[in-house]
Each structure stands twice: as C-alpha cells, then as structure tokens.
Design an enzyme around this catalytic site. Structure first.
Site, PDB file in Angstrom:
ATOM      1  N   LYS A  94       0.990  -1.122   0.102  1.00  0.00           N
ATOM      2  CA  LYS A  94       0.129  -0.216  -0.047  1.00  0.00           C
ATOM      3  C   LYS A  94       0.608   1.045   0.126  1.00  0.00           C
ATOM      4  O   LYS A  94       1.822   1.276   0.285  1.00  0.00           O
ATOM      5  CB  LYS A  94      -0.934   0.407   1.254  1.00  0.00           C
ATOM      6  CG  LYS A  94      -2.245   0.955   0.999  1.00  0.00           C
ATOM      7  CD  LYS A  94      -2.808   0.293   0.434  1.00  0.00           C
ATOM      8  CE  LYS A  94      -4.199   0.686  -0.289  1.00  0.00           C
ATOM      9  NZ  LYS A  94      -5.720  -0.031  -0.174  1.00  0.00           N
TER      10      LYS A  94
HETATM   11  P1  NAD Z   1     -13.400   7.916  -3.401  1.00  0.00           P
HETATM   12  O1  NAD Z   1     -11.696   9.149  -2.787  1.00  0.00           O
HETATM   13  O2  NAD Z   1     -13.663   7.333  -4.734  1.00  0.00           O
HETATM   14  O3  NAD Z   1     -14.556   8.451  -1.891  1.00  0.00           O
HETATM   15  C1  NAD Z   1     -13.993   8.680  -1.108  1.00  0.00           C
HETATM   16  C2  NAD Z   1     -15.794   8.914  -0.582  1.00  0.00           C
HETATM   17  O4  NAD Z   1     -15.765   9.298   0.528  1.00  0.00           O
HETATM   18  C3  NAD Z   1     -16.310  10.611  -1.160  1.00  0.00           C
HETATM   19  O5  NAD Z   1     -17.488  10.889  -1.333  1.00  0.00           O
HETATM   20  C4  NAD Z   1     -15.499  11.731   0.311  1.00  0.00           C
HETATM   21  O6  NAD Z   1     -16.414  12.616   0.301  1.00  0.00           O
HETATM   22  C5  NAD Z   1     -16.267  10.398   1.310  1.00  0.00           C
HETATM   23  N1  NAD Z   1     -15.320  11.141   2.197  1.00  0.00           N
HETATM   24  C6  NAD Z   1     -14.630  11.668   2.850  1.00  0.00           C
HETATM   25  N2  NAD Z   1     -13.753  11.691   4.304  1.00  0.00           N
HETATM   26  C7  NAD Z   1     -15.001  11.742   4.645  1.00  0.00           C
HETATM   27  C8  NAD Z   1     -15.974  11.763   6.019  1.00  0.00           C
HETATM   28  N3  NAD Z   1     -14.703  12.022   6.712  1.00  0.00           N
HETATM   29  N4  NAD Z   1     -17.106  11.579   6.437  1.00  0.00           N
HETATM   30  C9  NAD Z   1     -17.898  10.561   5.500  1.00  0.00           C
HETATM   31  N5  NAD Z   1     -17.612  10.904   4.262  1.00  0.00           N
HETATM   32  C10 NAD Z   1     -16.287  10.923   3.954  1.00  0.00           C
HETATM   33  O7  NAD Z   1     -12.529   6.724  -2.345  1.00  0.00           O
HETATM   34  P2  NAD Z   1     -13.264   5.543  -2.848  1.00  0.00           P
HETATM   35  O8  NAD Z   1     -12.077   4.481  -4.090  1.00  0.00           O
HETATM   36  O9  NAD Z   1     -14.500   5.608  -3.519  1.00  0.00           O
HETATM   37  O10 NAD Z   1     -12.383   4.226  -1.783  1.00  0.00           O
HETATM   38  C11 NAD Z   1     -13.803   4.886  -0.740  1.00  0.00           C
HETATM   39  C12 NAD Z   1     -12.269   3.502   0.703  1.00  0.00           C
HETATM   40  O11 NAD Z   1     -12.759   2.220  -0.236  1.00  0.00           O
HETATM   41  C13 NAD Z   1     -11.668   3.600   1.542  1.00  0.00           C
HETATM   42  O12 NAD Z   1     -11.505   3.560   2.544  1.00  0.00           O
HETATM   43  C14 NAD Z   1     -10.718   2.513   0.314  1.00  0.00           C
HETATM   44  O13 NAD Z   1      -9.643   2.272   0.421  1.00  0.00           O
HETATM   45  C15 NAD Z   1     -11.538   1.191  -0.169  1.00  0.00           C
HETATM   46  N6  NAD Z   1     -11.468   0.842  -1.481  1.00  0.00           N
HETATM   47  C16 NAD Z   1     -11.090   1.203  -2.647  1.00  0.00           C
HETATM   48  C17 NAD Z   1     -11.355   0.171  -3.359  1.00  0.00           C
HETATM   49  C18 NAD Z   1     -11.297   1.072  -5.315  1.00  0.00           C
HETATM   50  O14 NAD Z   1     -10.729   0.297  -5.911  1.00  0.00           O
HETATM   51  N7  NAD Z   1     -11.698   2.501  -5.380  1.00  0.00           N
HETATM   52  C19 NAD Z   1     -11.521  -1.075  -3.546  1.00  0.00           C
HETATM   53  C20 NAD Z   1     -11.025  -1.450  -2.465  1.00  0.00           C
HETATM   54  C21 NAD Z   1     -10.605  -0.452  -0.994  1.00  0.00           C
END
Ligand code: NAD
Length: 411
Positions: free
Chosen positions: A102
């Site tokens: 990571k």
């Molecule tokens: P992203 O940046 O596209 O979206 C994040 C979202 O969370 C946004 O809507 C943002 O406004 C919101 N956010 C940020 N801070 C916040 C808070 N304090 N309270 C509420 N909402 C908040 O990110 P993503 O890619 O959707 O990832 C989200 C989660 O999923 C992360 O934990 C990431 O590690 C995990 N994840 C993502 C993927 C992927 O393929 N993108 C894969 C596995 C896990």
C-alpha cells in the site's frame, strides 16, 4: 487504537485457529520493505511545497505485491502499514497470485490543481521507480487517486523502464486500462451483499441500505444495489448526507454528484443528515464506504443495522467489532467484500502482459466467479468452525500465505 493494532488482533485470532508457529507469525507480520520519501514540488504559484510519500511492501510469498495509492491528508506510516498487510490477506482470500502493498501521500487532492497533482505524482514515481514494477509491486487507485493519476504513474515509469503497462492498474480504458475496473469494487460489494442476504435468508427487494461515502466505491455500490431493487435510505460524503426512508432516487443522487464535482451538497431529493446520524440510521444494511475507523467503541452501540458491510478498508475498529459480535450484528469483512477492485486489477495486469483485451462481459463474469467462490469458502469456514466471517476470511487468507511461505522454504 492505531490501524495496525486492529489488523494485528484479527491476524492473531486467525493464527491461533490455524495453530501457526511463533516463527511463521513473526515472518508474516513484518513488512518486507517500508519506504518513506520526500516529494518537493513547485506549486502553480511558484512556491515550493514538500509532501511525504510512503510505500509499504508487506509480503510477496504468493506473488508480486499489489495495493492502492492513497492521497489524503491523514495518510501516515502506521495507516499505510496496516493497509499493506490487509492487502496481503485480501489477495490471498480471493486467491490471486499476489502479495500485498500500500502507498500514500499525505496531501489533500482537492486543494491542488490538476497540474500540481500530476507533478507530485511524477516526482513520487521518480523517487520510487526502482522499487515497484510489473513483477515486484503494482500500485492501483485508492482514496483520492484516479485513473488519470495511474496514467501519469505509468507514463513516468516508462521513462525509466520502457513500455510497461502492467506496472500499475486502474488506468483509463483508453490508456491500457480495461472496461469494468472502475466499477469493480462497488459491483463486488453489491454482489456479495446480495449473497450474504440470501445466505441469511433475507429477502433482497426492499432491503434498506445506508451508504457512507459517495466516491468510487459508494456510488457503484449504490447503483448496483438500487438495480437489485434494494431501497437506498441514506447516502453521504465528506460534507454530510441525505436520507429518505422510502428510498432515495439513486440516479438523481449520481447525477447531482456528477454535476457538482462529485459532491452531494445541495441535493434536494432528501433530508439532510450528518455522517454520525447516517451510521446510526434505522436500516437493514449499513455500508461504510469512505474512511477507516469510523465505527468505534464510542458509536458501536448506536448502530441499528443488523448487517454491516465493510466496503471501505478497516472502517470498524477492533473494539467496535467485538461489540458488534456480542450484539449479533453480522459483519462482512473488508478483505472479502471490497476485493472486487484488486480482482479486476489482476485482470488488467494479465491483459497488459498478454497485450490482449477482454470485453466488459468477460470481466464481470470472471469477477463474479472469483468473488463468489471466495465468499462461499469464507461462509463455509465460518459455519464449520463457528467463527465470525472476519475470522474465517483471515483464516483463509493467512493460511494461504503461511502455506506458500513454508513451501518456499527458508534455506
Ligand atoms: P473516493 O476518494 O473515490 O471516495 C471517498 C468518498 O468518501 C468521497 O465521497 C468522500 O467525500 C467521502 N469521505 C471522505 N471523508 C469522509 C468523511 N470524513 N466522512 C464521510 N465521507 C467521507 O474513494 P474510494 O475509492 O471510493 O474508496 C473508499 C474506501 O474504499 C476507502 O477506504 C478505500 O481504501 C476503499 N477501497 C477502495 C477501492 C477502490 O477500488 N477504489 C478498493 C478497495 C477498497
């Protein structure tokens, strides 16, 4: 509690069930390599800014290490370390030939211009290009990073190593990416939520779902579950959210976010609510899909949902997990349910190496198969060993990594 302590607790629980020796435990817990670099960058104003970037390569017993790159102000070494270990167990749970890694840069991507972000990304690659690559460690998008960021990574890496599309995944479709990768995590979260509901004997249509986070994962999860006739009662992002007990118009939420820089603020199709209220809302399935550590000892008792699906990485602290267990709340663990992204990334890496592209139907079909098989294995283990789904998932993942480590030998 620090992020790495929670993953350590889950690891120990699985290692006890698997009866792993102290020597193997030590080997599996430590990171193979941890890198921290300074990234000095000229801002558009002409001023110099310095950011700190991290890459933790946790374990490569099962193959090249794989894991996202996060741009967020709260990124630090402890968090990256915990997320790298999670990736090792996650790739093993879904049986991909990968290890775990990571990375992240402590910055707020919303405060930088596109050009500034590109410069930071390229300077980061300059600093670590010798430490990652198609057979070593393959980054991917995570919170705050996009397909465009992945394109810059590949382009900068190529300057040192020649054409290497498999050095990073999650790239734009027109720049060596694949159709289906962008929605893969949300699709996987949605599909496994439906499998869990079926296994628990619950009716799917009308299931009331609340989702925290409306970025990549949250939006695609909302759309998938809406299409499956679930009722999305609340969604939120960093600014707060909106609720409607009879169900939000998900397509209108998506349209609003698309037209407002990805943000929900100003949406008029529901009543406003805070993120704390969303976590405690009356619903059947709560899906934290934003930050880690949002469900803690302090708010676990307020959760009304009987099922929590960890779309985000590590959204539940270990204390809260124990409370949910006592309360009979079923938790679908991150290392299983959000593995759709890394699985599609694996497909992208395979296709980049073969210089051959699948259609989206094949990506969905393979994705559903890989995740479905992993879900069934975790479910069976959970039932036969009478352990929560999280312990079963860790047993499956940690067990596979331990076996590969032992088979590889130590001489
Ligand atoms: P992203 O940046 O596209 O979206 C994040 C979202 O969370 C946004 O809507 C943002 O406004 C919101 N956010 C940020 N801070 C916040 C808070 N304090 N309270 C509420 N909402 C908040 O990110 P993503 O890619 O959707 O990832 C989200 C989660 O999923 C992360 O934990 C990431 O590690 C995990 N994840 C993502 C993927 C992927 O393929 N993108 C894969 C596995 C896990």
């Amino acid at each position: 509690m620090r992020s790495s302590e929670a993953t350590r607790i889950y690891f120990d629980r699985a290692a006890d069930c698997l009866d792993l020796s102290a020597g193997i435990r030590r080997q599996l817990l430590g990171a193979k390599r941890e890198v921290q670099v300074q990234i000095p960058v000229e801002l558009d104003s002409g001023e110099m800014a310095t950011y700190v970037g991290y890459r933790v390569q946790h374990n490569d017993a099962r193959g090249p290490m794989k894991g996202g790159l996060r741009y967020h102000p709260q990124v630090d070494l402890d968090e990256v370390r915990a997320l790298a270990a999670l990736m090792t167990w996650k790739t093993a749970v879904v049986n991909l030939p990968y290890g775990g890694a990571k990375g992240g840069i402590a910055l707020d991507p919303t405060k930088l211009s596109r050009r500034e972000l590109e410069r930071v990304t390229r300077r980061f690659v300059d600093a670590i290009h010798d430490l990652f690559g198609p057979d070593v460690d393959i980054p991917a998008p995570d919170m705050g990073t996009t397909a465009e960021v992945m394109a810059w990574i590949m382009n900068q890496y190529d300057k040192y190593h020649g054409f290497s599309p498999a050095c990073v995944t999650g790239k734009p479709i027109d720049y060596h990416g694949i159709p289906g990768r962008e929605e893969a995590t949300g699709r996987g979260v949605g599909a496994l939520t439906l499998k869990l509901l079926s296994r628990l004997g619950r009716r799917i249509p009308g299931t009331r779902v609340a989702i925290q986070g409306f970025g990549n994962v949250g939006t695609h999860t909302a759309k998938f579950l809406h299409d499956a006739e679930c009722t999305i009662v609340a969604v939120s992002d960093a600014d707060g959210g909106f609720q409607r007990p009879e169900g939000l118009d998900v397509l209108a939420c998506l349209r609003h976010a698309r037209e407002h820089g990805g943000r929900l603020a100003g949406f008029t199709g529901g009543d406003a609510l805070t993120n704390a209220e969303l976590l405690a809302i009356d619903c059947d399935v709560l899906i934290p899909a934003a930050l880690g550590g949002v469900l803690t000892k302090a708010n676990a008792a307020t959760v009304k949902a009987p099922i929590v699906v960890e779309a985000a990485n590590a959204p539940i602290e270990a204390d809260a997990d124990a409370i949910f267990d006592e309360r009979g709340i079923v938790v679908a663990p991150d290392i299983l349910v959000n593995a759709g992204g890394v699985t599609a990334s694996y497909f992208e890496w395979v296709q980049n190496r073969q210089h051959y592209q699948w259609g989206v139907a094949r990506v969905y079909q393979e994705l559903d198969r890989v995740l479905g098989e992993a879900f069934e294995q975790v479910w069976q283990l959970s039932t036969s060993r009478k352990v929560p789904l999280r312990t079963a998932a860790y047993m499956l993942g940690v067990g596979r990594v331990a076996r590969a480590t032992i088979l590889g030998g130590t001489a």
